[in-house]
Scaffold this active site. Structure first.
Site, short mmCIF file in Angstrom:
data_model
loop_
_atom_site.label_atom_id
_atom_site.label_comp_id
_atom_site.label_asym_id
_atom_site.label_seq_id
_atom_site.Cartn_x
_atom_site.Cartn_y
_atom_site.Cartn_z
N ASP A 18 1.04 -1.17 -0.07
CA ASP A 18 0.10 -0.11 -0.06
C ASP A 18 0.95 1.38 -0.19
OD1 ASP A 18 -2.45 1.43 0.12
OD2 ASP A 18 -2.82 1.17 2.21
N ASN A 66 -10.68 -3.44 -6.16
CA ASN A 66 -9.90 -2.36 -6.74
C ASN A 66 -10.49 -1.96 -7.96
OD1 ASN A 66 -6.68 -3.45 -5.58
ND2 ASN A 66 -7.99 -1.76 -4.99
C1 FPP Z 1 -2.02 0.25 -3.28
O1 FPP Z 1 -1.62 1.32 -3.18
C2 FPP Z 1 -1.44 -0.66 -4.43
C3 FPP Z 1 -2.18 -1.30 -5.40
C4 FPP Z 1 -3.72 -1.32 -5.38
C5 FPP Z 1 -1.42 -1.87 -6.44
C6 FPP Z 1 -0.18 -2.73 -6.13
C7 FPP Z 1 0.31 -2.58 -7.51
C8 FPP Z 1 1.65 -2.65 -7.55
C9 FPP Z 1 2.82 -2.63 -6.46
C10 FPP Z 1 2.12 -2.68 -8.96
C11 FPP Z 1 2.86 -3.89 -9.59
C12 FPP Z 1 2.37 -5.05 -9.02
C13 FPP Z 1 2.91 -6.37 -9.59
C14 FPP Z 1 2.49 -7.78 -8.88
C15 FPP Z 1 3.62 -6.29 -10.90
P1 FPP Z 1 -2.73 2.47 -3.19
O2 FPP Z 1 -2.82 3.14 -4.80
O3 FPP Z 1 -3.76 2.12 -2.51
O4 FPP Z 1 -1.83 3.80 -2.38
P2 FPP Z 1 -2.43 4.96 -1.68
O5 FPP Z 1 -3.22 4.20 -0.64
O6 FPP Z 1 -1.21 5.79 -1.44
O7 FPP Z 1 -3.59 5.84 -2.55
#
Ligand code: FPP
Length: 238
Positions: A18, A66
C-alpha cells in the site's frame, strides 16, 4: 541491517503493498507513476525473498474491490502487470520460482489471462519459491469459491461432510499447496487487513509500517523478518 536468523524464517510471507498513490502525490506525479515505482519494489522483494530462502511469497496486487478505481488506473495496473511479467519471467524461471495467481483472474483482460496462464504453465515444474500474485482476489470470495468446490465434491462423493476438518478445508483454498501465512506485512501506514487471506491468517504475525510501498527496500523486508523472529508464537498454547 539487522541480523536475521536464516534457520528461522517465516515460511510464508504475505504483503499488502500500500502507498503507491501517496508516494506519487507527494511528488506531484500521477498515481500510475506510483504503481510503476511499486513494480520495481516487487522485483527487488521477489529477488530478495528468493535469495533468503522464503518458501512462499504472496503479493496483494489487485483486490476484488480495486475495480472501483477509475478505469484509467485499472487499465494502467493491468499494463504494469504485463510489463512485470514480460520483463521478469526469464528471471523468475532462472530463479526456479513457481509463479502462481490467487484470485479469480479469469475476469482480467483476455491477453493478461493468457500471459498469466502461460507463465503459470512455464514455471509449474520449478521447485523453488512459490510466488503468488493475488489478482481480483478477496478473502471472502476465496472462502465462497472454496465452499462451492467443496459442496460439489460432497455431492460427487469425493469427500464426506463428516470427514471435513480445518486441515482438509485448506485444500479448497487458492493457496491449497502453501502453508498458512506466517507473516503479513502492510506498508503505507494503514492498520487493516483489507480482505487478504482471511482463512490463512488465523495465526499470522502482523507487521505494519508507515513506509510507502515504492520506498520499501530489501533492508525493510529484513527488518520485518527480524521483528517476526523476535515474537513469541504460541498458537494458542502457553
Ligand atoms: C495500493 O496502493 C496498491 C495497489 C492497489 C496496487 C499494487 C500494485 C503494484 C505494486 C504494481 C505492480 C504489481 C505487480 C505484481 C507487478 P494505493 O494505490 O492504494 O496507494 P494509496 O493508498 O497511497 O492511494
Amino acid at each position: 541491517m539487522k541480523n536475521i536468523d536464516l534457520d528461522n524464517l517465516p515460511k510464508h510471507i504475505g504483503i499488502i503493498m500500500d502507498g503507491n498513490g501517496r508516494w506519487a502525490k507527494k511528488r506531484f506525479l500521477p498515481r500510475l507513476a506510483g504503481h510503476k515505482e511499486g513494480m520495481k519494489r516487487v522485483i527487488d522483494i521477489v529477488e530478495k525473498s528468493c535469495r533468503l530462502g522464503i518458501k512462499t511469497l504472496t503479493l496483494y496486487a489487485f483486490s476484488t474491490e480495486n475495480w472501483k478505481r477509475p478505469k484509467e488506473e485499472v487499465n494502467g495496473l493491468m499494463d504494469i502487470l504485463v510489463v512485470y511479467i514480460n520483463s521478469q519471467l526469464k528471471r523468475i524461471l532462472e530463479n526456479n520460482i513457481i509463479f502462481r495467481v490467487i484470485g479469480d483472474y479469469s475476469k482480467l483482460p483476455k491477453p493478461v489471462v493468457k500471459l498469466l496462464d502461460d507463465s503459470i504453465e512455464k514455471s509449474k515444474n520449478n521447485s523453488g519459491m512459490v510466488l503468488n500474485i493475488a489478482l481480483n482476489y478477496g478473502g471472502r470470495s476465496e472462502i465462497i469459491f472454496s465452499i462451492k468446490t467443496l459442496v460439489n465434491d460432497i455431492v460427487n462423493n469425493k469427500i464426506s461432510l463428516n470427514n471435513l476438518n480445518e486441515e482438509n478445508f485448506k485444500d479448497y483454498l487458492y493457496t491449497k499447496e502453501n502453508s498458512d501465512v506466517d507473516l503479513i506485512i502492510r506498508t503505507g501506514g494503514e492498520k487493516r487487513i483489507s480482505n487478504f487471506m482471511l482463512y490463512q491468517l488465523a495465526y499470522s504475525e502482523f507487521y505494519f509500517t508507515d513506509i510507502l510501498w515504492p520506498e520499501f527496500s530489501e533492508n525493510d523486508l529484513c527488518d520485518a523478518i527480524f521483528d517476526f523472529q523476535n515474537r513469541n508464537r504460541r498458537f494458542g498454547g502457553v
